[in-house]
Motif scaffolding. Sequence first.
Motif, PDB file in Angstrom:
ATOM      1  N   UNK A  84       0.824  -1.200   0.000  1.00 21.04           N
ATOM      2  CA  UNK A  84       0.000   0.000   0.000  1.00 21.04           C
ATOM      3  C   UNK A  84       0.867   1.263   0.000  1.00 21.04           C
ATOM      4  N   UNK A  85       1.954   1.162   0.750  1.00 21.96           N
ATOM      5  CA  UNK A  85       2.868   2.302   0.836  1.00 21.96           C
ATOM      6  C   UNK A  85       4.117   1.968   0.044  1.00 21.96           C
ATOM      7  N   UNK A  86       4.720   2.963  -0.520  1.00 25.14           N
ATOM      8  CA  UNK A  86       6.014   2.688  -1.134  1.00 25.14           C
ATOM      9  C   UNK A  86       6.999   2.442   0.001  1.00 25.14           C
ATOM     10  N   UNK A  87       7.790   1.380  -0.097  1.00 27.62           N
ATOM     11  CA  UNK A  87       8.620   0.978   1.049  1.00 27.62           C
ATOM     12  C   UNK A  87       9.815   1.896   1.293  1.00 27.62           C
ATOM     13  N   UNK A  88       9.616   3.175   1.161  1.00 29.87           N
ATOM     14  CA  UNK A  88      10.623   4.150   1.557  1.00 29.87           C
ATOM     15  C   UNK A  88      10.992   3.928   3.023  1.00 29.87           C
ATOM     16  N   UNK A  89       9.993   3.517   3.800  1.00 35.13           N
ATOM     17  CA  UNK A  89      10.214   3.301   5.231  1.00 35.13           C
ATOM     18  C   UNK A  89      11.095   2.090   5.487  1.00 35.13           C
ATOM     19  N   UNK A  90      11.133   1.172   4.523  1.00 33.44           N
ATOM     20  CA  UNK A  90      11.920  -0.037   4.711  1.00 33.44           C
ATOM     21  C   UNK A  90      13.387   0.220   4.387  1.00 33.44           C
ATOM     22  N   UNK A  91      13.610   0.875   3.262  1.00 39.28           N
ATOM     23  CA  UNK A  91      14.973   1.153   2.845  1.00 39.28           C
ATOM     24  C   UNK A  91      15.182   2.658   2.796  1.00 39.28           C
ATOM     25  N   UNK A  92      15.836   3.159   3.791  1.00 38.93           N
ATOM     26  CA  UNK A  92      16.013   4.603   3.882  1.00 38.93           C
ATOM     27  C   UNK A  92      16.847   5.138   2.715  1.00 38.93           C
ATOM     28  N   UNK A  93      17.761   4.284   2.205  1.00 36.86           N
ATOM     29  CA  UNK A  93      18.707   4.781   1.206  1.00 36.86           C
ATOM     30  C   UNK A  93      18.103   4.876  -0.194  1.00 36.86           C
ATOM     31  N   UNK A 104       4.098  -4.595  -9.785  1.00 37.42           N
ATOM     32  CA  UNK A 104       5.559  -4.525  -9.800  1.00 37.42           C
ATOM     33  C   UNK A 104       6.144  -5.399  -8.699  1.00 37.42           C
ATOM     34  N   UNK A 105       7.215  -6.093  -9.023  1.00 38.00           N
ATOM     35  CA  UNK A 105       7.933  -6.922  -8.055  1.00 38.00           C
ATOM     36  C   UNK A 105       9.394  -6.919  -8.491  1.00 38.00           C
ATOM     37  N   UNK A 106      10.197  -6.170  -7.787  1.00 41.06           N
ATOM     38  CA  UNK A 106      11.582  -6.006  -8.251  1.00 41.06           C
ATOM     39  C   UNK A 106      12.536  -5.815  -7.078  1.00 41.06           C
ATOM     40  N   UNK A 107      13.778  -6.149  -7.310  1.00 41.61           N
ATOM     41  CA  UNK A 107      14.822  -5.954  -6.294  1.00 41.61           C
ATOM     42  C   UNK A 107      15.131  -4.464  -6.199  1.00 41.61           C
ATOM     43  N   UNK A 149      13.768  -6.958  -1.971  1.00 39.98           N
ATOM     44  CA  UNK A 149      12.899  -6.441  -3.035  1.00 39.98           C
ATOM     45  C   UNK A 149      11.751  -5.613  -2.457  1.00 39.98           C
ATOM     46  N   UNK A 150      10.873  -5.128  -3.338  1.00 42.97           N
ATOM     47  CA  UNK A 150       9.823  -4.203  -2.898  1.00 42.97           C
ATOM     48  C   UNK A 150       8.730  -4.892  -2.087  1.00 42.97           C
ATOM     49  N   UNK A 151       8.747  -6.234  -2.025  1.00 41.18           N
ATOM     50  CA  UNK A 151       7.801  -6.937  -1.140  1.00 41.18           C
ATOM     51  C   UNK A 151       8.497  -7.365   0.141  1.00 41.18           C
ATOM     52  N   UNK A 152       9.710  -6.851   0.322  1.00 40.91           N
ATOM     53  CA  UNK A 152      10.512  -7.139   1.506  1.00 40.91           C
ATOM     54  C   UNK A 152      10.987  -8.593   1.565  1.00 40.91           C
ATOM     55  N   UNK A 153      10.935  -9.300   0.439  1.00 42.71           N
ATOM     56  CA  UNK A 153      11.610 -10.596   0.367  1.00 42.71           C
ATOM     57  C   UNK A 153      13.096 -10.309   0.307  1.00 42.71           C
ATOM     58  N   UNK A 154      13.883 -11.217   0.854  1.00 39.21           N
ATOM     59  CA  UNK A 154      15.328 -10.997   0.809  1.00 39.21           C
ATOM     60  C   UNK A 154      16.082 -12.313   0.770  1.00 39.21           C
ATOM     61  N   UNK A 155      17.327 -12.244   0.357  1.00 41.81           N
ATOM     62  CA  UNK A 155      18.180 -13.419   0.327  1.00 41.81           C
ATOM     63  C   UNK A 155      19.632 -12.959   0.350  1.00 41.81           C
ATOM     64  N   UNK A 156      20.507 -13.834   0.795  1.00 38.39           N
ATOM     65  CA  UNK A 156      21.927 -13.498   0.742  1.00 38.39           C
ATOM     66  C   UNK A 156      22.743 -14.763   0.516  1.00 38.39           C
ATOM     67  N   UNK A 157      23.942 -14.562   0.031  1.00 38.00           N
ATOM     68  CA  UNK A 157      24.818 -15.687  -0.295  1.00 38.00           C
ATOM     69  C   UNK A 157      26.262 -15.223  -0.121  1.00 38.00           C
ATOM     70  N   UNK A 158      27.092 -16.127   0.398  1.00 38.26           N
ATOM     71  CA  UNK A 158      28.506 -15.790   0.580  1.00 38.26           C
ATOM     72  C   UNK A 158      29.352 -16.750  -0.245  1.00 38.26           C
ATOM     73  N   UNK A 159      30.375 -16.207  -0.878  1.00 37.67           N
ATOM     74  CA  UNK A 159      31.291 -17.038  -1.663  1.00 37.67           C
ATOM     75  C   UNK A 159      32.720 -16.648  -1.316  1.00 37.67           C
TER      76      UNK A 159
END
Lengths: 155, 105
Positions: A26-35, B43-46, B92-102
Motif C-alpha cells: 500500500x505504501x512505497x517501502x521508503x520506510x523499509x529502505x532509507x537509502x 511490480x515486483x523487483x529488487x 525487493x519491494x515486497x521485503x523478500x530478501x536473500x543473501x549468499x557468501x562465496x
Amino acid sequence: MSIKRRTFLQGTMAGSVIGVAASAGLLSPRTVLAAWPQAAFDSENVAGAMKGLFSSETAADGDITIKAPDIAENGAVVPITVTSGIKGIETMALIVEKNPRPLAASFDMSPTTEGYVSTRVKMGKTSKLIAVVKAGGKLYSASKEVKVTIGGCGG
Amino acid sequence: MASKSIRIRAKAEGASTEVKALISHEMETGLRVDKKTGEKVPAHFIKEVVCEHNGKTILTAEWSVAISKNPYLSFKFTGGKAGDDVKISWVDNKDDRDSETAKIS
C-alpha cells in the motif's frame, strides 16, 4: 518518564502499522529502505532523476566509457558495462533517457571499489543510455545511443 | 524464502578482484498486462543489493524495475585475495530478501 515511555510505545506502534502497510504494497517501502532514492526513481524525466539523486541537473564530460550494443534486438535484456578512470567515485548511476522512468540503477561505491559496473537493463525503445559518475562532489557523465528493435517494458 | 537465488563468482587477479553475480528474480515492471486476466501484473523487483568483502560494504546498488529479469551484476574492487569472503544480499519491494557468501578464488 512515563510520558516518554508512552511516546516510545506509540512510535513503535505507528512503525509496525507502516511496516504492515508497506508489505501489503500500500505504501512505497521508503520506510523499509532509507537509502532508496524514491523521488529520483519516480521521476519521469532525466532532469528529475538527476535532481533527485544528485541535487543537480548538469554534469561535465568525464573519463567514462559505456559499452553497450549499437542495436539491441531485445530491449528486455540490454547488456551495459560502464568503466571510468575517475578517482574516488562515490556513486555511479545508469539512466535510460526514453524509459517511462529513466533512472535504472544507482551504485554507491566504497574507496576500494573500482570504476567498473556491468549489468543488464530493460529499454522500452531506442534511447540514449546515460552514465553519471559522482566523484569528489563533482558530477561527470557520458552517453551512448542504443537502437532497440523490440521494446522491453512489457508492452 | 527461496534460497540459492544468488550465484556468485569472485576471482582475484593481482590486486583487483572481479565479482560476478547472477540473481534469480522476476523483476516485474508493473507495466506488463496479464493476457489471461487483462490486468496489470503488480511490480515486483529488487530494490537494493549490498555487496560486502570480509564484512565491509563495498558496493550498494539501488535498482528500479528497469533492471532485466534474473539480474546480472559485475563489479571490481581492490584489496581482495583468495579465500576472502564476498557476500551479496538483496531485498525487493515486497521485503523478500536473500543473501549468499562465496570465497574469492
